[in-house]
Write an enzyme that holds these catalytic residues in place. Structure first.
Site, PDB file in Angstrom:
ATOM      1  N   SER A  71       0.820  -1.215   0.000  1.00 28.34           N
ATOM      2  CA  SER A  71       0.000   0.000   0.000  1.00 28.34           C
ATOM      3  C   SER A  71       0.846   1.254   0.000  1.00 28.34           C
ATOM      4  CB  SER A  71      -0.969  -0.002   1.185  1.00 28.34           C
ATOM      5  OG  SER A  71      -0.336  -0.429   2.344  1.00 28.34           O
ATOM      6  N   HIS A  81      -3.426  -3.703  -5.713  1.00 25.92           N
ATOM      7  CA  HIS A  81      -3.679  -3.177  -4.366  1.00 25.92           C
ATOM      8  C   HIS A  81      -5.147  -3.327  -3.979  1.00 25.92           C
ATOM      9  CE1 HIS A  81      -3.806   0.435  -1.437  1.00 25.92           C
ATOM     10  NE2 HIS A  81      -3.423  -0.640  -0.794  1.00 25.92           N
ATOM     11  N   GLU A  92      -6.639  -1.218  -6.985  1.00 25.46           N
ATOM     12  CA  GLU A  92      -5.786  -0.315  -7.758  1.00 25.46           C
ATOM     13  C   GLU A  92      -4.719  -1.169  -8.453  1.00 25.46           C
ATOM     14  OE1 GLU A  92      -5.829   3.827  -5.151  1.00 25.46           O
ATOM     15  OE2 GLU A  92      -4.389   2.285  -4.583  1.00 25.46           O
ATOM     16  N   ASN A 132      -5.022   6.424  -1.098  1.00 27.10           N
ATOM     17  CA  ASN A 132      -4.322   6.852   0.113  1.00 27.10           C
ATOM     18  C   ASN A 132      -3.733   8.248  -0.021  1.00 27.10           C
ATOM     19  OD1 ASN A 132      -4.912   4.781   1.833  1.00 27.10           O
ATOM     20  ND2 ASN A 132      -3.147   3.546   1.238  1.00 27.10           N
TER      21      ASN A 132
HETATM   22  P1  NAI Z   1      -0.235  -9.224   8.065  1.00 32.98           P
HETATM   23  O1  NAI Z   1       0.788  -8.904   9.062  1.00 32.98           O
HETATM   24  O2  NAI Z   1      -1.641  -9.516   8.516  1.00 32.98           O
HETATM   25  O3  NAI Z   1       0.251 -10.502   7.215  1.00 32.98           O
HETATM   26  C1  NAI Z   1       1.529 -10.609   6.629  1.00 32.98           C
HETATM   27  C2  NAI Z   1       1.868 -12.086   6.514  1.00 32.98           C
HETATM   28  O4  NAI Z   1       3.049 -12.188   5.712  1.00 32.98           O
HETATM   29  C3  NAI Z   1       2.176 -12.744   7.853  1.00 32.98           C
HETATM   30  O5  NAI Z   1       1.388 -13.913   7.990  1.00 32.98           O
HETATM   31  C4  NAI Z   1       3.666 -13.055   7.775  1.00 32.98           C
HETATM   32  O6  NAI Z   1       3.997 -14.265   8.441  1.00 32.98           O
HETATM   33  C5  NAI Z   1       3.875 -13.191   6.292  1.00 32.98           C
HETATM   34  N1  NAI Z   1       5.246 -12.948   5.868  1.00 32.98           N
HETATM   35  C6  NAI Z   1       6.094 -11.998   6.299  1.00 32.98           C
HETATM   36  N2  NAI Z   1       7.263 -12.083   5.642  1.00 32.98           N
HETATM   37  C7  NAI Z   1       7.152 -13.120   4.768  1.00 32.98           C
HETATM   38  C8  NAI Z   1       8.010 -13.692   3.790  1.00 32.98           C
HETATM   39  N3  NAI Z   1       9.242 -13.217   3.606  1.00 32.98           N
HETATM   40  N4  NAI Z   1       7.547 -14.705   3.049  1.00 32.98           N
HETATM   41  C9  NAI Z   1       6.305 -15.188   3.233  1.00 32.98           C
HETATM   42  N5  NAI Z   1       5.452 -14.708   4.161  1.00 32.98           N
HETATM   43  C10 NAI Z   1       5.871 -13.672   4.904  1.00 32.98           C
HETATM   44  O7  NAI Z   1      -0.213  -8.033   7.012  1.00 32.98           O
HETATM   45  P2  NAI Z   1      -1.391  -7.491   6.069  1.00 32.98           P
HETATM   46  O8  NAI Z   1      -2.156  -6.460   6.787  1.00 32.98           O
HETATM   47  O9  NAI Z   1      -2.117  -8.637   5.477  1.00 32.98           O
HETATM   48  O10 NAI Z   1      -0.549  -6.736   4.953  1.00 32.98           O
HETATM   49  C11 NAI Z   1       0.164  -7.409   3.966  1.00 32.98           C
HETATM   50  C12 NAI Z   1       0.480  -6.466   2.836  1.00 32.98           C
HETATM   51  O11 NAI Z   1      -0.714  -5.888   2.326  1.00 32.98           O
HETATM   52  C13 NAI Z   1       1.395  -5.304   3.184  1.00 32.98           C
HETATM   53  O12 NAI Z   1       2.205  -5.020   2.087  1.00 32.98           O
HETATM   54  C14 NAI Z   1       0.415  -4.180   3.428  1.00 32.98           C
HETATM   55  O13 NAI Z   1       0.972  -2.900   3.217  1.00 32.98           O
HETATM   56  C15 NAI Z   1      -0.628  -4.465   2.377  1.00 32.98           C
HETATM   57  N6  NAI Z   1      -1.971  -3.927   2.611  1.00 32.98           N
HETATM   58  C16 NAI Z   1      -2.537  -3.969   3.862  1.00 32.98           C
HETATM   59  C17 NAI Z   1      -3.831  -3.477   4.054  1.00 32.98           C
HETATM   60  C18 NAI Z   1      -4.467  -3.541   5.393  1.00 32.98           C
HETATM   61  O14 NAI Z   1      -5.481  -2.862   5.606  1.00 32.98           O
HETATM   62  N7  NAI Z   1      -3.977  -4.339   6.327  1.00 32.98           N
HETATM   63  C19 NAI Z   1      -4.597  -2.895   2.946  1.00 32.98           C
HETATM   64  C20 NAI Z   1      -3.941  -2.973   1.659  1.00 32.98           C
HETATM   65  C21 NAI Z   1      -2.658  -3.438   1.535  1.00 32.98           C
END
Ligand code: NAI
Length: 505
Positions: A123, A144, A156, A194
């Site tokens: 994001s 996105h 997006e 954003n």
């Molecule tokens: P989260 O923390 O809930 O999940 C991330 C997951 O990725 C975790 O389960 C972690 O174990 C895993 N992970 C971390 N490093 C890893 C690797 N090297 N290889 C494989 N798995 C790995 O995070 P969330 O909120 O789901 O966000 C994920 C992405 O989505 C980020 O880039 C964030 O910026 C983006 N995003 C988040 C939004 C939100 O509202 N939470 C909205 C839109 C985008």
């Protein structure tokens, strides 16, 4: 249509909140999905969460049990990156750290077919930077989603410097085939949503800091006059001030400290206090169980005016005249500069200047300004601000008019641009800047704001309806009054005012 066929395997890396949601969307659209996470047990947990959500839908009768079974059967856990070899599309949704994402993309290149598309759900990071150094950066793009991915309509599609047009087209068509509204954005800080949404929070925080009104009143005006689903303070409390402040800060820093995006000290204090909003039980509001939300300020009931004179044209507030007539008020029309004349008050729509400044400039001393509404017929509330010079009875007389139309009336301080007008002008200005710098087309910008954050109208279409001249006047006044470049009007807005062409395209 160049959507990926459903026979194409979709891999999702990172099985957290977003990854699990994206896996569900792809599986519901008919793809076999491989879900991978680096943390032991996380992918299984992600899959179990998806199935629990589907079960809840079955229980509510929204999903057939056979369909639930079919979706579940399409989602498999991939124990290692190597297991993603057969994927035609990989969506990365891991931790938001550039070095980690780059490592994962580099490792993926060694695993997947040369024509597989690699997408990131980032994001805030640059797609260009994520793709840099890869053997095939042209197959990398942003995809996105918004949280929760199965519910939120918007996606997006983000193009990095090296992204191939065919890859973007495939992602656009695939998102459409998945039932989403897809917009195309270039890889710039905040992409569309954003970035363009920043003033929604920032202007509310500034209004609060200036003492325009309290939190509950500002929220009520934005909801009940502006037509926004949630007020800015309740929305920030829902998002979490840590997250909202971090996004603002990252956009501000990414634009080299452009004052347009300057973060708020008030919000920084909330973060410092750990008052992060609903998740900690306290933010701008008290979210403790049983806490009674504060009521917005409203002026007491006043008698309806005996007679109303409309002087000239009220511009975007012209529909008020029909509402007054329908309410049985005696309405007379005379030529003039766009004011409503009552016994004891003169009313005008805000044009960015304070009522106090307008009286000093020669307007009637009983001047009371009123705020913009999305639709005056449907608005349940209107904000008013009397000039400092106005006699005590002026605001009461003005309130009586709007109350006769069935509206609650909130008095706010005489701040330039009031509440809805100022916010809409700044949203439209930011949308104009995004369109001018080719972040996205005007249509995609408006679509992104209506489907990504549920705005009642796209900011560009809203500016067209209110009148680009008025929006420009509001911004010029704000810039001059505050001496702050955050309010500098977009060149595109100026051009559209000159040419008469609509902003929304
Ligand atoms: P989260 O923390 O809930 O999940 C991330 C997951 O990725 C975790 O389960 C972690 O174990 C895993 N992970 C971390 N490093 C890893 C690797 N090297 N290889 C494989 N798995 C790995 O995070 P969330 O909120 O789901 O966000 C994920 C992405 O989505 C980020 O880039 C964030 O910026 C983006 N995003 C988040 C939004 C939100 O509202 N939470 C909205 C839109 C985008």
């Amino acid at each position: 249509m160049s959507a990926l066929p459903t026979s194409c395997i979709v891999a999702v890396i990172g099985a957290g909140a977003m990854g699990a949601g994206i896996a569900q969307v792809a599986a519901q659209a008919g793809h076999a999905v491989l879900l991978h996470d680096a943390m032991e047990g996380a992918a299984q947990k992600g899959r179990a969460g998806i199935l629990a959500g589907l079960d809840a839908q079955v229980a509510k009768g929204r999903l057939a049990p056979a369909e639930r079974d079919a979706i579940a059967a399409r989602i498999a856990v991939a124990p290692a990156l190597d297991a993603l070899a057969g994927a035609g599309l990989v969506v990365e949704a891991i931790v938001e750290r550039l070095e980690v994402k780059r490592q994962v993309f580099a490792a993926l290149e060694a695993v997947v077919a040369p024509d597989a598309i690699l997408a990131s759900n980032t994001s805030s990071l640059s797609i260009t930077a994520i793709a840099a150094g890869l053997r095939h950066p042209e197959r990398v793009a942003g995809l996105h989603f918004f949280n929760p991915a199965p519910v939120m309509k918007l996606v997006e599609i983000v193009s990095g410097l090296a992204s191939a047009r065919a890859v973007l087209d495939t992602l656009l068509d695939t998102a459409l085939a998945w039932g989403k509204v897809a917009v195309l954005a270039t890889s710039t800080p905040g992409f569309i949503v954003n970035r363009v949404a920043r003033p929604f929070y920032a202007e509310a925080l500034r209004l609060l800091e200036e003492g325009a009104a309290d939190v509950a009143t500002l929220d009520a005006v934005m909801r009940e006059a502006g037509g926004f689903r949630m007020g800015p303070f309740e929305l920030m409390d829902l998002i979490g001030h840590d997250v909202n402040f971090a996004v603002t800060r990252s956009v501000f820093e990414a634009y080299f400290c452009d004052p347009r995006y300057r973060p708020s000290l008030t919000q920084q204090e909330l973060v410092a206090a750990g008052w992060l909003g609903r998740k900690t039980g306290r933010g701008f509001y008290d979210h403790a169980p049983g806490a009674v939300p504060p009521a917005p300020a409203a002026l007491p009931a006043q008698p309806a005016p005996r007679a109303v004179t409309i002087e000239g044209d009220l511009g975007p507030a012209q529909s008020l005249v029909g509402l007054m007539e329908a309410a049985g008020l005696a309405v007379a029309r005379v030529p003039g500069t766009g004011r409503i004349r009552l016994d004891g008050a003169s009313l005008a729509l805000t044009d960015g200047r304070s009522a106090t400044a307008r009286v000093a400039g020669g307007e009637p001393a009983d001047l009371v300004l009123f705020d913009l509404a999305l639709d005056y017929a449907r608005a349940r509330r209107v904000a008013l601000a009397p000039a400092d010079q106005a006699p005590a009875g002026a605001v009461a007389a003005a309130a009586g008019l709007f109350q006769a139309l069935g509206k609650a009336v909130s008095q706010v301080d005489d701040v330039p641009g009031l509440v809805v007008m100022r916010t809409v002008a700044m949203l439209a200005n930011e949308a104009s800047e995004a369109a001018l710098s080719r972040v996205a087309s005007p249509g995609d910008i408006d679509r992104a704001m209506t489907f990504g954050v549920n705005y009642p109208r796209g900011p560009l279409a809203w500016a067209d309806e209110a009148g680009p001249e008025l929006i420009l006047a509001v911004l010029e006044t704000l810039q001059a009054t505050y001496g702050d470049d955050r309010y500098r009007p977009s060149q595109l807005l100026r051009r559209r005012v000159t040419s008469g062409r609509p902003l929304a395209g």
